[in-house]
Design an enzyme around this catalytic site. Structure first.
Site, PDB file in Angstrom:
ATOM      1  N   PHE A  26     -64.665   3.731  19.102  1.00 12.46           N
ATOM      2  CA  PHE A  26     -65.668   2.904  18.280  1.00 12.46           C
ATOM      3  C   PHE A  26     -65.114   2.086  17.439  1.00 12.46           C
ATOM      4  O   PHE A  26     -65.722   1.106  16.961  1.00 12.46           O
ATOM      5  CB  PHE A  26     -66.920   3.823  18.138  1.00 12.46           C
ATOM      6  CG  PHE A  26     -66.699   4.398  16.445  1.00 12.46           C
ATOM      7  CD1 PHE A  26     -66.292   5.617  16.153  1.00 12.46           C
ATOM      8  CD2 PHE A  26     -67.282   3.517  15.635  1.00 12.46           C
ATOM      9  CE1 PHE A  26     -66.162   6.067  14.995  1.00 12.46           C
ATOM     10  CE2 PHE A  26     -67.261   4.085  14.289  1.00 12.46           C
ATOM     11  CZ  PHE A  26     -66.729   5.166  13.925  1.00 12.46           C
ATOM     12  N   LYS A  27     -63.958   2.624  16.854  1.00 13.04           N
ATOM     13  CA  LYS A  27     -63.541   1.735  15.728  1.00 13.04           C
ATOM     14  C   LYS A  27     -63.085   0.388  16.036  1.00 13.04           C
ATOM     15  O   LYS A  27     -62.851  -0.405  14.930  1.00 13.04           O
ATOM     16  CB  LYS A  27     -62.427   2.824  15.077  1.00 13.04           C
ATOM     17  CG  LYS A  27     -62.627   4.130  14.383  1.00 13.04           C
ATOM     18  CD  LYS A  27     -61.671   4.825  13.705  1.00 13.04           C
ATOM     19  CE  LYS A  27     -62.213   5.967  13.095  1.00 13.04           C
ATOM     20  NZ  LYS A  27     -62.658   7.061  14.064  1.00 13.04           N
ATOM     21  N   ASP A  28     -62.837   0.147  17.187  1.00 18.01           N
ATOM     22  CA  ASP A  28     -62.294  -1.240  17.498  1.00 18.01           C
ATOM     23  C   ASP A  28     -63.683  -2.217  17.263  1.00 18.01           C
ATOM     24  O   ASP A  28     -63.135  -3.308  16.964  1.00 18.01           O
ATOM     25  CB  ASP A  28     -62.163  -1.010  19.171  1.00 18.01           C
ATOM     26  CG  ASP A  28     -60.958  -0.678  19.604  1.00 18.01           C
ATOM     27  OD1 ASP A  28     -60.048  -0.603  18.893  1.00 18.01           O
ATOM     28  OD2 ASP A  28     -60.980  -0.186  20.654  1.00 18.01           O
ATOM     29  N   MET A  59     -62.972  -2.890  13.633  1.00 19.42           N
ATOM     30  CA  MET A  59     -61.774  -3.299  13.240  1.00 19.42           C
ATOM     31  C   MET A  59     -61.457  -4.640  13.870  1.00 19.42           C
ATOM     32  O   MET A  59     -60.564  -5.324  13.306  1.00 19.42           O
ATOM     33  CB  MET A  59     -60.639  -2.163  13.914  1.00 19.42           C
ATOM     34  CG  MET A  59     -59.476  -1.987  12.880  1.00 19.42           C
ATOM     35  SD  MET A  59     -59.752  -1.514  11.396  1.00 19.42           S
ATOM     36  CE  MET A  59     -59.260   0.530  11.649  1.00 19.42           C
TER      37      MET A  59
END
Ligand SMILES: *Cc1c(COP(=O)(O)O)cnc(C)c1O
Length: 471
Positions: free
Chosen positions: A112-114, A117
């Site tokens: 999910f960090k994409d 980011m």
């Protein structure tokens, strides 16, 4: 919109300045003075928007010093089918038992960090160009964060990235993901040591004020406001996908570590999104579960943090938690300062007198999932729904099932894809072909670019001096 610090001793700033910051100078976290309020008519208008359209409507409320056309360009460039594999960006699916899953992991690095980011990469590049500045990002990673940062910052103008990882300690897939990048501005450094050693090197370089200024050192850690902002969007999107009109409420269940993901849900709820409960799911590292059930926060030290099979949640000091406690403490910066003094002294703090607000006014509840729960949940979902879920998502689903009330609609955050955690999946369901997005096929057979160094900050310093022109 003015941004202030949770500790109350930083002069108000604008979005573009906050974007490039880590901690506020007074040690607190930056956040808007007030969260904007979304009325019912606006919600109705937003219901049918595409992901990038919705992202623009929400972000323009916060990024008030970026011209609207520029913001729109940044967003349209970020949230594409090419990057996220689906025009909905964060589609919602439903399991047979009615639990919903919001897919947050269809981006380049399968976590999910994409979502945040990828936006941050574009926003950094934009702001640096405007300010005519450069940035040298240094970071330490044990897997997910580093790869999300590298894929977001690869090839960006005026940004150099030095990412430390523990030599030989990451999975084959994670190594392949990071080390196969051949962009000139990405520098993978494998340190002969553990993750904590990598982190110590980052700290040592950051604390050298002269070096920091000379090479414009920065970080992209989870306290960054831009990341939280980008995450607010999918709570709205997930709500619209799970309801037909604004009289309906849904709850979100979020596998949590640093409290970054669910903090965005908390802010969406504060803005007026009809969220019923915010369910914090932890693994064996259950400091947050303790807080949301007792009101007592007792962060643990690194040596008392367990290594688990949902490794991205192996955190005992939730760095974004202060943004919620700030509201809970009625925006009293002095109080926050005192509370975190106690945290840093190893004492923690007790807000049990505010349990009614924690659970009621702010809607937080929590649950915990262990390795055995995780394995059982992966197995069960595979048997019932013929779907594989990753170990972190399994923690969320376990907790959602446990706390679910009659008729409650719960949307669980899928925070990674199972392909990243093959070992645990195999333990749960046996050897099978774990589906992978096309762009990661054969990733393990690509050439790798990494410099292996002894555990010594000076060697990393030399790398930076070699590749970055000093100010
Ligand atoms: C980072 C991460 C989490 C934890 O999110 P926080 O924002 O730190 O609470 C959960 N699952 C996965 C897969 C992650 O990468």
């Amino acid at each position: 919109m003015n941004y202030i610090s949770t500790r109350g001793k930083t002069a108000p700033m604008q979005f573009s300045d906050v974007l490039l910051m880590g901690l506020a100078p007074d040690g607190g976290l930056m956040l808007p003075e007030e969260y904007p309020q979304i009325d019912e008519a606006t919600l109705t208008q937003w219901r049918t928007l595409s992901y990038p359209e919705l992202a623009f409507e929400i972000m323009q409320l916060f990024a008030t010093d970026i011209p609207k056309d520029d913001l729109k360009t940044l967003i349209d460039k970020t949230y594409t089918v090419q990057a996220f594999g689906n025009p909905d960006i964060t589609p919602v699916r439903t399991l047979k038992d009615g639990i919903k899953i919001i897919e947050l992991s269809n981006g380049p690095t399968l976590a999910f960090k994409d979502i945040a980011m990828q936006f941050l990469g574009n926003a950094f590049e934009y702001v640096l160009k405007k300010k005519n500045e450069r940035l040298t990002i240094i970071g330490a990673t044990s897997g997910d964060t580093g790869s999300a940062a590298e894929y977001a910052l690869r090839g960006k103008d005026n940004i150099e990235v030095f990412m430390m990882s523990p030599h030989g300690k990451m999975s084959e897939f994670q190594r392949a993901q990071m080390y196969s990048l051949d962009d000139k501005n990405i520098h993978n450094i494998a340190i002969k040591g553990m993750f904590d050693d990598c982190q110590d090197i980052v700290k040592a370089l950051q604390q050298d004020a002269e070096f920091k200024a000379k090479y414009s050192l920065g970080t992209v850690n989870s306290i960054n406001w831009g990341r939280i902002l980008a995450q607010i969007v999918y709570y709205f999107k997930g709500y619209f996908a799970s309801t037909t009109d604004n009289s309906q409420k849904v709850s979100f269940c979020v596998p949590s570590g640093n409290f970054g993901n669910i903090c965005a849900g908390h802010i969406a709820r504060e803005m007026g999104l009809p969220i019923d409960r915010l369910i914090v799911a932890t693994n064996e590292n259950d400091v947050l579960h303790d807080f949301f059930t007792t009101g007592k926060y007792s962060p643990r030290t690194a040596d008392k943090t367990y290594v688990t099979s949902s490794p991205s949640m192996d955190i005992s000091k939730a760095s974004n938690f202060e943004r919620f406690v700030y509201l809970l403490a009625e925006k009293n910066g002095e109080k926050i300062h005192t509370l975190w003094q106690d945290v840093n002294a190893g004492k923690g703090f007790d807000m049990s007198d505010l349990m009614a607000n924690i659970n009621g006014k702010y809607g937080f509840v929590s649950g915990k999932s262990t390795h055995a729960d995780r394995i059982a949940t992966i197995k069960q979902v595979y048997a019932e729904d013929n779907q594989l879920i990753d170990p972190h998502t399994a923690d969320g689903i376990k907790v959602a099932r446990e706390v679910r009330k009659e008729g409650e609609v719960i949307v669980c955050a899928e925070t990674a894809l199972p392909a990243k955690f093959a070992e645990t999946i195999t333990e749960a369901v046996g050897q099978l072909d774990i589906p992978r997005p096309k762009h990661t096929d054969n990733i393990e057979s690509l050439a790798q670019y990494v410099t292996v160094l002894d555990n010594d900050a000076n060697l990393v310093r030399a790398q930076i001096e070699q590749f970055v022109v000093a100010k």
